[in-house]
Scaffold this active site. Structure first.
Site, PDB file in Angstrom:
ATOM      1  N   HIS A  46      45.130  38.960  40.885  1.00  0.00           N
ATOM      2  CA  HIS A  46      44.425  38.475  39.684  1.00  0.00           C
ATOM      3  C   HIS A  46      43.468  39.535  39.138  1.00  0.00           C
ATOM      4  O   HIS A  46      42.375  39.227  38.678  1.00  0.00           O
ATOM      5  CB  HIS A  46      43.645  37.196  39.972  1.00  0.00           C
ATOM      6  CG  HIS A  46      44.503  36.014  40.304  1.00  0.00           C
ATOM      7  ND1 HIS A  46      44.883  35.071  39.378  1.00  0.00           N
ATOM      8  CD2 HIS A  46      45.061  35.618  41.476  1.00  0.00           C
ATOM      9  CE1 HIS A  46      45.627  34.145  39.975  1.00  0.00           C
ATOM     10  NE2 HIS A  46      45.756  34.445  41.242  1.00  0.00           N
ATOM     11  N   ASN A  85      45.709  27.624  38.839  1.00  0.00           N
ATOM     12  CA  ASN A  85      46.716  28.399  38.105  1.00  0.00           C
ATOM     13  C   ASN A  85      47.275  27.559  36.970  1.00  0.00           C
ATOM     14  O   ASN A  85      46.992  26.351  36.881  1.00  0.00           O
ATOM     15  CB  ASN A  85      47.866  28.795  39.044  1.00  0.00           C
ATOM     16  CG  ASN A  85      47.510  29.972  39.952  1.00  0.00           C
ATOM     17  OD1 ASN A  85      46.593  30.741  39.672  1.00  0.00           O
ATOM     18  ND2 ASN A  85      48.246  30.103  41.034  1.00  0.00           N
ATOM     19  N   TYR A 111      38.611  33.985  50.125  1.00  0.00           N
ATOM     20  CA  TYR A 111      37.850  34.397  48.932  1.00  0.00           C
ATOM     21  C   TYR A 111      36.522  35.056  49.299  1.00  0.00           C
ATOM     22  O   TYR A 111      36.162  36.111  48.770  1.00  0.00           O
ATOM     23  CB  TYR A 111      37.640  33.211  47.986  1.00  0.00           C
ATOM     24  CG  TYR A 111      38.936  32.827  47.299  1.00  0.00           C
ATOM     25  CD1 TYR A 111      39.283  33.363  46.067  1.00  0.00           C
ATOM     26  CD2 TYR A 111      39.843  31.972  47.906  1.00  0.00           C
ATOM     27  CE1 TYR A 111      40.481  33.048  45.447  1.00  0.00           C
ATOM     28  CE2 TYR A 111      41.044  31.650  47.307  1.00  0.00           C
ATOM     29  CZ  TYR A 111      41.361  32.196  46.079  1.00  0.00           C
ATOM     30  OH  TYR A 111      42.553  31.891  45.472  1.00  0.00           O
TER      31      TYR A 111
HETATM   32  C1  HEM Z   1      47.583  27.600  45.127  1.00  0.00           C
HETATM   33  C2  HEM Z   1      47.509  28.829  45.428  1.00  0.00           C
HETATM   34  C3  HEM Z   1      46.549  29.781  44.790  1.00  0.00           C
HETATM   35  C4  HEM Z   1      45.927  29.746  43.578  1.00  0.00           C
HETATM   36  C5  HEM Z   1      46.029  28.664  42.550  1.00  0.00           C
HETATM   37  C6  HEM Z   1      45.104  30.908  43.469  1.00  0.00           C
HETATM   38  C7  HEM Z   1      44.310  31.203  42.372  1.00  0.00           C
HETATM   39  C8  HEM Z   1      43.537  32.310  42.258  1.00  0.00           C
HETATM   40  C9  HEM Z   1      42.811  32.700  41.087  1.00  0.00           C
HETATM   41  C10 HEM Z   1      42.746  31.933  39.796  1.00  0.00           C
HETATM   42  C11 HEM Z   1      42.197  33.864  41.341  1.00  0.00           C
HETATM   43  C12 HEM Z   1      41.370  34.679  40.349  1.00  0.00           C
HETATM   44  C13 HEM Z   1      39.969  34.378  40.474  1.00  0.00           C
HETATM   45  C14 HEM Z   1      39.219  35.100  39.428  1.00  0.00           C
HETATM   46  O1  HEM Z   1      39.547  34.958  38.231  1.00  0.00           O
HETATM   47  O2  HEM Z   1      38.251  35.812  39.757  1.00  0.00           O
HETATM   48  C15 HEM Z   1      42.525  34.220  42.670  1.00  0.00           C
HETATM   49  C16 HEM Z   1      42.084  35.336  43.291  1.00  0.00           C
HETATM   50  C17 HEM Z   1      42.327  35.558  44.586  1.00  0.00           C
HETATM   51  N1  HEM Z   1      43.083  34.790  45.434  1.00  0.00           N
HETATM   52 FE1  HEM Z   1      44.074  33.154  45.065  1.00  0.00          FE
HETATM   53  N2  HEM Z   1      45.214  31.631  44.600  1.00  0.00           N
HETATM   54  C18 HEM Z   1      46.091  30.966  45.441  1.00  0.00           C
HETATM   55  C19 HEM Z   1      46.447  31.286  46.678  1.00  0.00           C
HETATM   56  C20 HEM Z   1      45.799  32.189  47.389  1.00  0.00           C
HETATM   57  C21 HEM Z   1      45.942  32.380  48.788  1.00  0.00           C
HETATM   58  C22 HEM Z   1      46.873  31.569  49.692  1.00  0.00           C
HETATM   59  C23 HEM Z   1      45.114  33.378  49.123  1.00  0.00           C
HETATM   60  C24 HEM Z   1      44.847  33.963  50.462  1.00  0.00           C
HETATM   61  C25 HEM Z   1      45.090  33.381  51.605  1.00  0.00           C
HETATM   62  C26 HEM Z   1      44.454  33.839  47.921  1.00  0.00           C
HETATM   63  C27 HEM Z   1      43.579  34.878  47.834  1.00  0.00           C
HETATM   64  C28 HEM Z   1      43.016  35.346  46.682  1.00  0.00           C
HETATM   65  C29 HEM Z   1      42.193  36.519  46.595  1.00  0.00           C
HETATM   66  C30 HEM Z   1      41.856  37.445  47.755  1.00  0.00           C
HETATM   67  C31 HEM Z   1      41.760  36.648  45.274  1.00  0.00           C
HETATM   68  C32 HEM Z   1      40.858  37.719  44.670  1.00  0.00           C
HETATM   69  C33 HEM Z   1      39.489  37.108  44.575  1.00  0.00           C
HETATM   70  C34 HEM Z   1      38.413  38.043  44.109  1.00  0.00           C
HETATM   71  O3  HEM Z   1      38.486  39.252  44.320  1.00  0.00           O
HETATM   72  O4  HEM Z   1      37.435  37.547  43.529  1.00  0.00           O
HETATM   73  N3  HEM Z   1      44.870  33.081  46.892  1.00  0.00           N
HETATM   74  N4  HEM Z   1      43.336  33.261  43.216  1.00  0.00           N
END
Ligand code: HEM
Length: 720
Positions: A95, A168, A382
């Site tokens: 993202h 999402n 996160y």
């Molecule tokens: C339903 C599944 C998921 C959705 C809807 C989702 C949604 C999101 C969204 C919207 C962001 C962006 C946040 C922003 O705009 O700053 C994000 C970032 C991220 N997501 Fe997910 N994610 C999902 C699954 C996962 C999973 C399973 C993991 C890890 C186990 C993960 C790890 C991360 C990480 C590391 C970031 C970067 C956050 C940052 O640097 O601030 N996500 N995710």
């Protein structure tokens, strides 16, 4: 011995040798090398270093002689470069490309019966929010129209702390266990040996992983559908994805799934259009949102809840803890409980959009987690990644992340600590009296986890209730219109055509056979597979009796309105002013926009001699930037346009992308140049007088003339 270095007297200071120069509207001072100097004075403050020292010259570093080496003592130069050299922070691991805006959430009614969350207690109450939309796979500088899931993350600054719905625009996910997230993301991002492709799933590694991960098949249907090429952030859904809990004041829990429904309705572009938008305007989505908010046309979504209890969860055909499944709206209707209004752009992109830190773990009393294993893993991930990205555990001190309610705790120190405790107590329990002892826990007000029963042996195991991988994939596919089904088949054909390894292409078709025979055949045909594989062995057979869910189609749920959309008007000198005015009026009444595209950005002289300024020059404004187009050249002007390949493309693309095209008779040579003169259909409308213009705008409410699609489509289905 006389010193070798010549000293300059103050009268020889370079600033005394400045001259005045005139650059059109700007009168500037120039130095000895012709460089521009602008000085403080009046309301313009004096430039200083970060230490507050006033700066005399910001154009020249300190040199030994006019052409000599730079002096190490130049603290201003050193500080400026030092800061610049450290401007970037790591981009998000996923993202990375996003766009943040501010707004508020407003309740329709109190939800006190189902949750004690403070923000939902009072009808009409507004809670400030920060929202960041994003793409998942591409780097920060990638293009907006990548075929990709869009992040839809909302931070609510409630009176009892920050609550984030990190969602999402698709209600399901690729994987069931967070353990697989690093593999998924490695597979989708650029391949590690070559560093490409950028922001694309169309490559071997992605489809290799997917074809060995059957749980992803439902998500595959969604990402190959038009959902991943939205026309605008304003025209897409949002989903919290996982099952969460609401908990009321009596401690009663209700399961909840969160939905965001755009007031402007759903709309996507077609793939060929997406590819071209990426070239014409890689910032298409962020520009669209920025412009809408700047114009006061604030986008809105309604928050929808799907509420259900343990009894429903028990009898539902799928596991509500499985993030690869939805609960169809037809089974559990959506209750709309409030509206999200986005009414303010950020003041500084870095400070807010880049530094905002969302996390699923940020919840408030009255809301709780379910045991969805993906959600549980996200709750860990996160916080962990944000420490790395923002460089300090103090990222809640950054204004965009800081709660807007009182904050009292004993966490202290660390890099960049901004809110430092005063007084002696930095631990508890302590015996310092009253306020001197610092904050204390509150069993009444504090967050209590819902006491869900959990016991069992410690196992690395996937629940058998997660084993049905194809039934909802099929349900999604059969819920689409024929045109949408074709888009899915085309997208799969395109993506798998970019996969070099035949075995991976074939493996994917073996999965499609478990979803829909017709779909598998069309993709196999599009790939020219010589032999149809056997269907992949399924852990559970596909439940073919699941009914279509019309709520899953974009085309079946169009807004029946052109509000928030844009018509591109191609004009030349001599443009019919009455038609132009009538169109503008009709669009204004509809809540749409008219954008003037002309051969020169300076504008054109209209039929009545008035001057019409253009917003875009034709070369920079292909028709892919518009929802519909009108062709308004004069009889003389059309000749010049006819020489322009971009004018031909303007018409040919609008036609191929099934857009409504309004035109005056003088524009007929343009249809001819585009090769579609005799193909004109009911989506091509002559504009006659004010009534004709109003009728054209009313027709545009259908958004696209899909009936044309079969005749203009070059895809996998041709010849089948
Ligand atoms: C339903 C599944 C998921 C959705 C809807 C989702 C949604 C999101 C969204 C919207 C962001 C962006 C946040 C922003 O705009 O700053 C994000 C970032 C991220 N997501 Fe997910 N994610 C999902 C699954 C996962 C999973 C399973 C993991 C890890 C186990 C993960 C790890 C991360 C990480 C590391 C970031 C970067 C956050 C940052 O640097 O601030 N996500 N995710």
């Amino acid at each position: 011995m006389p010193k070798k270095h010549a000293t300059r007297s103050t009268t020889q200071d370079a600033s005394s040798e400045r001259k005045t120069a005139q650059y059109a509207d700007q009168s500037v001072m120039t130095g000895t090398g012709g460089e521009v100097h602008q000085s403080a004075g009046g309301e313009t403050p004096v430039l200083t270093t970060e230490q507050g020292i006033p700066v005399a010259d910001d154009q020249n570093s300190l040199r030994i002689g006019a052409r000599g080496p730079t002096a190490l003592e130049d603290f201003h130069f050193r500080e400026k470069l030092f800061h610049f050299d450290h401007e970037r922070i790591p981009e998000r691991v996923v993202h990375a490309r996003g766009f943040g805006v501010r707004g508020y959430f407003e309740n329709y009614a109190s939800l006190a019966d189902i949750t004690k969350a403070d923000l939902f207690q009072r009808a009409g109450e507004r809670t400030p929010v920060f929202v960041r939309f994003s793409t998942v796979a591409g780097n920060k500088g990638s293009a907006d129209l990548a075929r990709d899931v869009r992040g839809f993350a909302v931070k609510f600054y409630t009176k009892e702390g920050n609550w984030d719905i990190v969602g999402n625009n698709i209600p399901v996910f690729f994987i069931q266990d967070a353990m697989k997230f690093p593999d998924l993301v490695h597979a989708v991002k650029q391949e590690p040996d070559r560093g490409f492709p950028q922001a694309q799933t169309a490559h071997d590694n992605f489809w290799d992983f997917i074809s060995l991960t059957p749980e992803s098949m439902h998500m595959v249907m969604w990402i190959m559908s038009d959902r991943t090429i939205p026309r605008s952030f304003r025209f897409m859904d949002g989903f919290g994805v996982h099952t969460f809990r609401f908990v009321n004041a009596e401690g009663k829990s209700t399961f909840v799934k969160f939905h965001w429904k755009p007031k402007l309705g759903l709309q996507s572009v077609v793939w060929n259009e997406a590819v071209k938008i990426n070239g014409a305007d890689p910032d298409f989505h962020r520009r669209d949102l920025w412009n809408a908010i700047q114009m006061g046309d604030y986008p809105e979504w309604e928050l929808g809840l799907q509420l259900f209890d343990e009894a429903f969860a028990e009898q539902f055909a799928f596991d509500v803890l499985d993030a690869t499944k939805i609960i169809p709206e037809e089974d559990v209707p959506i209750r709309r409980v409030g509206r999200l209004v986005l009414d303010r752009c950020v003041d500084n992109f870095f400070a807010e959009t880049e530094q905002v830190a969302f996390g699923t773990l940020n919840i408030v009393p009255g809301i709780d987690f379910s045991d969805d294993p993906l959600l549980q893993g996200r709750n860990f991930s996160y916080l962990d990644t944000q420490l790395k990205r923002l460089g300090s555990p103090n990222f809640t001190h950054i204004p965009v992340n800081a709660p807007k309610c009182p904050v009292h705790h004993f966490q202290q120190d660390g890099h960049m600590a901004m809110h430092n405790p005063t007084g002696r107590a930095n631990y508890e329990p302590n015996s310092w009296a009253g306020g001197a002892g610092g904050p204390r826990e509150s069993p009444e007000k504090g967050f209590h986890s819902y006491p869900a029963a959990a016991e069992g042996p410690k196992l690395r195991i996937r629940s058998e209730s997660f084993a049905d991988h194809y039934s909802q994939a099929r349900q999604f596919y059969i819920s689409q219109t024929e045109s949408e089904q074709q888009h899915i088949a085309d997208a799969l054909t395109f993506e798998l055509s970019k996969v070099e390894t035949l075995a991976i292409r074939t493996r994917m078709v073996s999965h499609l056979l478990n979803i829909d025979q017709d779909l598998a055949e069309h993709v196999a045909y599009g790939l020219r597979l010589k032999e149809m594989p056997n269907p992949a062995d399924a852990a559970r057979p596909t439940q073919e009796h699941l009914q279509a869910s019309p709520a899953l189609s974009i085309q079946l749920n169009g807004p029946a309105s052109f509000t928030g959309r844009k018509v591109g008007a191609l004009v030349t000198d001599g443009v019919n002013i009455d038609i132009l005015r009538a169109l503008k009026t009709a669009l204004k009444e509809e809540g749409g926009l008219l954008e003037i595209v002309a051969p020169y950005v300076g504008g054109v002289e209209a039929s009545d001699g008035s001057w019409i300024a253009a917003v875009q020059q034709l070369q920079g404004a292909p028709s892919v930037l518009y929802d519909a187009v009108v062709l308004l050249p004069s009889a003389d002007g059309v000749e010049e346009l006819g020489q322009e390949p971009t004018a031909r493309d303007f018409v040919a693309d609008a036609f191929a992308h099934c857009k409504f095209i309004g035109y005056v008779d003088a524009a007929l040579p343009l249809f001819s140049k585009a090769g579609v003169l005799d193909s004109r259909d009911d989506g091509c409308i002559t504009l006659e007088g004010p009534e004709g213009c109003a009728a054209f705008v009313a027709t545009c409410r259908q958004l696209r003339f899909w009936a044309r699609e079969a005749s203009v489509r070059y895809g996998a289905r041709q010849g089948v």
